[in-house]
Write an enzyme that holds these catalytic residues in place. Structure first.
Site, mmCIF file in Angstrom:
data_model
loop_
_atom_site.group_PDB
_atom_site.id
_atom_site.type_symbol
_atom_site.label_atom_id
_atom_site.label_comp_id
_atom_site.label_asym_id
_atom_site.label_seq_id
_atom_site.Cartn_x
_atom_site.Cartn_y
_atom_site.Cartn_z
ATOM 1 N N ALA A 1 2.365 8.826 51.381
ATOM 2 C CA ALA A 1 1.654 7.553 51.507
ATOM 3 C C ALA A 1 1.182 7.070 50.144
ATOM 4 O O ALA A 1 0.730 7.863 49.316
ATOM 5 C CB ALA A 1 0.457 7.700 52.446
ATOM 6 N N ILE A 2 1.316 5.763 49.955
ATOM 7 C CA ILE A 2 0.871 5.118 48.719
ATOM 8 C C ILE A 2 -0.104 4.005 49.120
ATOM 9 O O ILE A 2 0.167 3.261 50.086
ATOM 10 C CB ILE A 2 2.089 4.486 47.963
ATOM 11 C CG1 ILE A 2 3.149 5.548 47.640
ATOM 12 C CG2 ILE A 2 1.623 3.751 46.698
ATOM 13 C CD1 ILE A 2 2.759 6.627 46.664
ATOM 14 N N GLU B 1 10.525 13.701 59.542
ATOM 15 C CA GLU B 1 10.639 12.741 60.645
ATOM 16 C C GLU B 1 10.029 11.424 60.181
ATOM 17 O O GLU B 1 9.073 11.426 59.420
ATOM 18 C CB GLU B 1 9.859 13.195 61.889
ATOM 19 C CG GLU B 1 10.469 14.350 62.633
ATOM 20 C CD GLU B 1 9.886 15.676 62.200
ATOM 21 O OE1 GLU B 1 8.858 15.660 61.487
ATOM 22 O OE2 GLU B 1 10.453 16.727 62.541
ATOM 23 N N ASN C 1 10.013 2.358 60.965
ATOM 24 C CA ASN C 1 9.529 2.385 59.573
ATOM 25 C C ASN C 1 10.724 2.329 58.605
ATOM 26 O O ASN C 1 11.081 3.295 57.945
ATOM 27 C CB ASN C 1 8.677 3.633 59.330
ATOM 28 C CG ASN C 1 7.868 3.537 58.049
ATOM 29 O OD1 ASN C 1 8.102 2.648 57.223
ATOM 30 N ND2 ASN C 1 6.926 4.447 57.870
ATOM 31 N N TYR D 1 13.788 7.368 51.789
ATOM 32 C CA TYR D 1 14.399 8.690 51.993
ATOM 33 C C TYR D 1 15.913 8.631 51.764
ATOM 34 O O TYR D 1 16.488 9.549 51.180
ATOM 35 C CB TYR D 1 14.082 9.216 53.392
ATOM 36 C CG TYR D 1 12.603 9.282 53.688
ATOM 37 C CD1 TYR D 1 11.703 9.747 52.727
ATOM 38 C CD2 TYR D 1 12.081 8.868 54.912
ATOM 39 C CE1 TYR D 1 10.336 9.793 52.983
ATOM 40 C CE2 TYR D 1 10.730 8.918 55.172
ATOM 41 C CZ TYR D 1 9.861 9.370 54.211
ATOM 42 O OH TYR D 1 8.516 9.415 54.458
HETATM 43 C C1 LIG Z 1 6.910 4.079 52.458
HETATM 44 C C2 LIG Z 1 6.006 4.140 51.206
HETATM 45 C C3 LIG Z 1 5.515 5.560 51.014
HETATM 46 C C4 LIG Z 1 6.845 3.698 49.991
HETATM 47 O O1 LIG Z 1 6.037 3.844 48.823
HETATM 48 P P1 LIG Z 1 6.363 3.030 47.471
HETATM 49 O O2 LIG Z 1 5.651 3.707 46.349
HETATM 50 O O3 LIG Z 1 6.102 1.600 47.676
HETATM 51 O O4 LIG Z 1 7.934 3.268 47.344
HETATM 52 P P2 LIG Z 1 8.759 3.210 45.989
HETATM 53 O O5 LIG Z 1 8.236 2.079 45.135
HETATM 54 O O6 LIG Z 1 8.827 4.564 45.384
HETATM 55 O O7 LIG Z 1 10.192 2.764 46.522
HETATM 56 C C5 LIG Z 1 11.290 3.642 46.495
HETATM 57 C C6 LIG Z 1 12.370 3.064 47.416
HETATM 58 O O8 LIG Z 1 11.882 2.950 48.754
HETATM 59 C C7 LIG Z 1 12.425 1.781 49.391
HETATM 60 N N1 LIG Z 1 11.327 0.830 49.670
HETATM 61 C C8 LIG Z 1 10.036 0.945 49.266
HETATM 62 N N2 LIG Z 1 9.333 -0.135 49.707
HETATM 63 C C9 LIG Z 1 10.209 -0.925 50.388
HETATM 64 C C10 LIG Z 1 10.073 -2.166 51.063
HETATM 65 N N3 LIG Z 1 8.908 -2.834 51.130
HETATM 66 N N4 LIG Z 1 11.184 -2.674 51.667
HETATM 67 C C11 LIG Z 1 12.375 -2.031 51.611
HETATM 68 N N5 LIG Z 1 12.554 -0.841 50.969
HETATM 69 C C12 LIG Z 1 11.487 -0.305 50.363
HETATM 70 C C13 LIG Z 1 13.394 1.192 48.385
HETATM 71 O O9 LIG Z 1 14.661 1.791 48.580
HETATM 72 C C14 LIG Z 1 12.804 1.656 47.070
HETATM 73 O O10 LIG Z 1 13.718 1.720 46.026
HETATM 74 P P3 LIG Z 1 13.989 0.390 45.104
HETATM 75 O O11 LIG Z 1 12.649 -0.090 44.658
HETATM 76 O O12 LIG Z 1 14.822 0.926 43.979
HETATM 77 O O13 LIG Z 1 14.693 -0.568 45.979
HETATM 78 C C15 LIG Z 1 4.811 3.141 51.335
HETATM 79 O O14 LIG Z 1 5.292 1.886 51.770
HETATM 80 C C16 LIG Z 1 3.716 3.622 52.269
HETATM 81 O O15 LIG Z 1 2.800 4.354 51.866
HETATM 82 N N6 LIG Z 1 3.773 3.197 53.558
HETATM 83 C C17 LIG Z 1 2.760 3.572 54.549
HETATM 84 C C18 LIG Z 1 2.807 5.037 54.898
HETATM 85 C C19 LIG Z 1 4.173 5.455 55.416
HETATM 86 O O16 LIG Z 1 4.807 4.731 56.172
HETATM 87 N N7 LIG Z 1 4.611 6.652 55.005
HETATM 88 C C20 LIG Z 1 5.867 7.226 55.428
HETATM 89 C C21 LIG Z 1 5.673 8.002 56.684
HETATM 90 S S1 LIG Z 1 7.188 8.774 57.232
#
Ligand SMILES: CC(C)(COP(=O)(O)OP(=O)(O)OC[C@H]1O[C@@H](n2cnc3c(N)ncnc32)[C@H](O)[C@@H]1OP(=O)(O)O)[C@@H](O)C(=O)NCCC(=O)NCCS
Length: 144
Positions: free
Chosen positions: A69-70, A102, A107, A114
């Protein structure tokens, strides 16, 4: 900067859990993974702020990613990718060769993250999540 989660980081990590998940892990649950040897929990710290975290249990030779999570305002900067790449690399040095997780079927953001790291869909766990009830996609990354 990505580093191991320490006990002092746990309140900030628990706050991120509350902000991101409908069934957040408590501080108490998270505390047992601070500096734990059977798991790797890491935080991403930017200018002194814990902006995100991720966790993985070891069940050799498998690593089970449990949390990623971020904080919302820090998303889209590659922090989740950096956390997972670091954890996968350290885990490989410890003999982990298979990684699994999972993810809620809805999502798609997380699933893309992933996939970018080499995970592939390998099945569905029906009704795995509560609040709201939803299926999970099971993903694996094989490094052998
Ligand atoms: C999912 C989550 C962890 C991604 O964190 P993040 O730091 O924004 O992700 P990153 O910047 O490292 O992105 C890496 C890749 O993820 C994908 N991604 C991240 N955000 C995305 C978005 N809004 N839409 C589509 N793809 C996305 C892309 O492939 C991205 O690569 P790219 O930037 O080269 O296209 C974040 O949105 C989050 O915390 N969500 C809520 C908690 C959650 O759902 N956790 C996962 C539970 S299984």
């Amino acid at each position: 900067m990505v580093r191991r989660m320490k006990a002092k980081d746990v309140p900030a990590v628990a706050q991120i859990e509350k902000e991101c998940f409908s069934q957040p892990w408590s501080e108490h649950s998270l505390m047992r993974y601070a500096d734990d040897k059977d798991s790797i929990f890491c935080v991403c710290e930017i200018d002194g702020v814990i902006v995100g975290y991720a966790g993985m249990y070891y069940v050799y030779p498998e690593g089970d990613i449990t949390n990623v999570a971020i904080r919302e305002e820090y998303r889209g900067n590659g922090y989740a990718k950096a956390l997972l790449e670091h954890m996968i690399s350290v885990s490989k040095e410890h003999g982990v060769t298979e990684f699994t997780l999972e993810v809620r079927i809805s999502n798609t953001k997380a699933a893309r993250l992933y996939e970018k790291l080499g995970f592939k869909n390998e099945g569905i766990r029906k009704n795995f999540y509560d609040n709201p009830r939803e299926d999970a996609v099971i993903m694996w990354k094989h490094c052998t």
